[in-house]
Scaffold this motif. Structure first.
Motif, short mmCIF file in Angstrom:
data_model
loop_
_atom_site.label_atom_id
_atom_site.label_comp_id
_atom_site.label_asym_id
_atom_site.label_seq_id
_atom_site.Cartn_x
_atom_site.Cartn_y
_atom_site.Cartn_z
N PHE A 101 0.87 -1.18 0.00
CA PHE A 101 0.00 0.00 0.00
C PHE A 101 0.90 1.22 0.00
CE2 PHE A 101 -2.69 3.32 1.59
CZ PHE A 101 -3.99 2.98 1.24
N ILE A 102 0.65 2.16 -0.92
CA ILE A 102 1.46 3.39 -1.01
C ILE A 102 0.55 4.60 -0.79
CG2 ILE A 102 2.88 4.86 -2.48
CD1 ILE A 102 3.85 2.37 -3.91
N LEU A 103 0.91 5.41 0.18
CA LEU A 103 0.21 6.65 0.49
C LEU A 103 1.13 7.81 0.14
CD1 LEU A 103 -2.41 7.75 1.79
CD2 LEU A 103 -1.22 7.71 4.00
N ASP A 104 0.76 8.59 -0.86
CA ASP A 104 1.60 9.67 -1.38
C ASP A 104 1.01 11.01 -0.96
OD1 ASP A 104 3.67 10.86 -2.80
OD2 ASP A 104 2.60 10.81 -4.72
N LEU A 105 1.79 11.83 -0.25
CA LEU A 105 1.29 13.06 0.36
C LEU A 105 1.64 14.28 -0.48
CD1 LEU A 105 2.30 12.29 4.06
CD2 LEU A 105 0.20 11.64 2.85
N HIS A 106 0.61 15.05 -0.84
CA HIS A 106 0.80 16.24 -1.68
C HIS A 106 0.05 17.42 -1.10
CE1 HIS A 106 2.63 14.41 -5.36
NE2 HIS A 106 2.10 13.32 -4.83
N SER A 107 0.42 18.61 -1.58
CA SER A 107 -0.34 19.81 -1.25
C SER A 107 -0.47 20.67 -2.50
CB SER A 107 0.33 20.61 -0.13
OG SER A 107 1.67 20.91 -0.45
N SER A 108 -1.46 21.57 -2.48
CA SER A 108 -1.84 22.32 -3.68
C SER A 108 -2.08 23.78 -3.33
CB SER A 108 -3.11 21.70 -4.28
OG SER A 108 -3.64 22.51 -5.30
N THR A 109 -1.80 24.66 -4.28
CA THR A 109 -2.16 26.07 -4.09
C THR A 109 -3.64 26.29 -4.35
OG1 THR A 109 -1.68 26.70 -6.39
CG2 THR A 109 0.15 26.81 -4.82
N ALA A 110 -4.31 25.32 -4.98
CA ALA A 110 -5.75 25.41 -5.24
C ALA A 110 -6.53 25.03 -3.99
CB ALA A 110 -6.13 24.49 -6.40
N ASN A 111 -7.79 25.43 -3.97
CA ASN A 111 -8.64 25.21 -2.79
C ASN A 111 -9.20 23.79 -2.81
OD1 ASN A 111 -10.05 25.81 -0.44
ND2 ASN A 111 -11.79 26.69 -1.53
N MET A 112 -8.30 22.80 -2.69
CA MET A 112 -8.68 21.40 -2.79
C MET A 112 -9.15 20.81 -1.48
SD MET A 112 -8.35 20.46 -5.95
CE MET A 112 -8.13 18.68 -5.97
N GLY A 113 -9.06 21.55 -0.38
CA GLY A 113 -9.47 21.01 0.91
C GLY A 113 -8.69 19.76 1.23
N LEU A 114 -9.39 18.71 1.62
CA LEU A 114 -8.78 17.40 1.88
C LEU A 114 -9.27 16.45 0.80
CD1 LEU A 114 -9.41 17.17 5.74
CD2 LEU A 114 -7.46 18.19 4.56
N THR A 115 -8.40 16.16 -0.15
CA THR A 115 -8.79 15.36 -1.32
C THR A 115 -8.03 14.05 -1.36
OG1 THR A 115 -9.40 17.28 -2.69
CG2 THR A 115 -8.78 15.27 -3.86
N ILE A 116 -8.77 12.96 -1.59
CA ILE A 116 -8.18 11.66 -1.87
C ILE A 116 -8.17 11.50 -3.39
CG2 ILE A 116 -8.37 9.17 -1.56
CD1 ILE A 116 -7.89 10.80 1.04
N ILE A 117 -7.00 11.20 -3.97
CA ILE A 117 -6.90 11.01 -5.42
C ILE A 117 -6.72 9.53 -5.72
CG2 ILE A 117 -5.67 11.60 -7.53
CD1 ILE A 117 -4.79 14.18 -6.28
N LEU A 118 -7.76 8.94 -6.29
CA LEU A 118 -7.71 7.53 -6.68
C LEU A 118 -7.22 7.41 -8.11
CD1 LEU A 118 -11.20 6.34 -5.35
CD2 LEU A 118 -8.99 6.07 -4.21
N VAL A 119 -6.34 6.43 -8.36
CA VAL A 119 -5.89 6.18 -9.74
C VAL A 119 -6.46 4.87 -10.27
CG1 VAL A 119 -3.79 7.54 -9.52
CG2 VAL A 119 -3.74 5.09 -8.95
N ASN A 120 -7.26 4.19 -9.43
CA ASN A 120 -7.96 3.00 -9.88
C ASN A 120 -9.19 2.82 -8.98
OD1 ASN A 120 -7.34 1.35 -7.50
ND2 ASN A 120 -5.27 1.17 -8.32
#
Length: 294
Positions: A101-120
């Motif tokens: 299991f891989i959990l990749d942590l990112h941040s954004s200048t956009a107002n994304m709040g708390l977003t989970i990004i699924l790739v599958n």
């Protein structure tokens, strides 16, 4: 997958996204925070040179270097391309250290709040995402699925289980305590869920889940030479995950002309005015909101 044996928490994939990078430092200093009985948790600062320089990347966006064909191409030798191959060896190729299991942590200048990004759409990923959105109503789920793993250029292509956490808005090269703490709490929630999964006591979740499915990307208004001549309309700025209807303003030109959204149906834009995406020709991503049964 009946048992999760090894979980990898990755941060600093982009060197100027400090939330994930400094969480990796914290977890490395206090490993008990991420230790669970039924699996081993490892941490990885993915792009140390970019992090040291306070830049997104040194030569190439690391989170676009994980295409299977690129990882197998020995002629690709930029810093990030070599780093991607090293990460693949550490997390995917080496059977003794292979991550489940891989959990990749990112941040954004956009107002994304708390977003989970699924790739599958692996059932465990969906159920875990549903659990996170259930315990924290601020969590939203963005599904950016690829037709096959060969088309996925992200770190999360290395493992079927896992996803990215994207938080914002936050400026590049900056720490913001609230987002740091919220990300940290999501990490612990993920680890606790996987622990209970291994114990056969997976927490119950709602039977439905709201997803924001990727549709397309939209560029800024540009002249033929590629020069931008407009910007995000003030009424759309910071309205990530809000409905954009046909006829709504989307851009405003430097001379004050309003450009409206001319699509045929309502969309939900995200990554609106993301600073890192100017070079990619992306002003925002359009998504379609969908409720699914899980």
């Amino acid at each position: 997958m009946n048992q999760i044996n090894r979980v990898a928490i990755v941060g600093g994939t982009h060197g100027n996204e400090f939330t994930g990078a400094y969480l990796i430092q914290k977890f490395s200093q206090f490993p008990d925070l991420i230790t669970r009985q039924s699996f081993k948790t490892v941490t990885l600062l993915a792009n140390p040179n970019a992090f040291a320089a306070g830049r997104r990347y040194v030569e190439k966006d690391l989170n676009r270097c994980f295409l299977k064909q690129d990882l197998q191409d020995s002629t690709l030798s930029s810093y990030e391309e070599l780093q991607a191959k090293s990460i693949q060896h550490t997390l995917a190729s080496n059977k003794d250290k292979q991550a489940d299991f891989i959990l990749d942590l990112h941040s954004s200048t956009a107002n994304m709040g708390l977003t989970i990004i699924l790739v599958n759409s692996h059932p465990l990923n969906l159920k875990l995402a549903a659990y996170l959105s259930q315990i924290n109503p601020l969590v939203r789920i963005y599904r950016c699925s690829f037709k096959s793993i060969e088309e996925n250029p992200f770190v999360n292509s290395l493992c079927e289980l896992g996803f990215a956490i994207e938080v914002g808005p936050i400026a590049q090269g900056l720490l913001k305590a609230t987002l740091f703490q919220q990300t940290e709490e999501l990490v612990y929630a993920v680890l606790d869920y996987l622990e209970r999964f291994n114990q056969g006591a997976t927490p119950s979740t709602n039977e439905t889940l709201i997803l924001y499915n990727h549709l397309s990307v939209v560029d800024y208004p540009k002249k033929q030479d590629g020069t931008i001549f407009g910007m995000i309309h003030p009424e759309l700025q910071d309205k990530d995950y809000h409905a954009l209807n046909p006829g709504d303003p989307i851009f405003i030109t430097f001379d004050g002309k309003i450009i409206i959204y001319q699509g045929a149906s309502t969309v939900w834009p995200i990554f609106i005015n993301e600073a890192a995406y100017y070079e990619k020709g992306i002003a925002m991503c359009f998504t379609q909101m969908q409720q699914i049964n899980i």
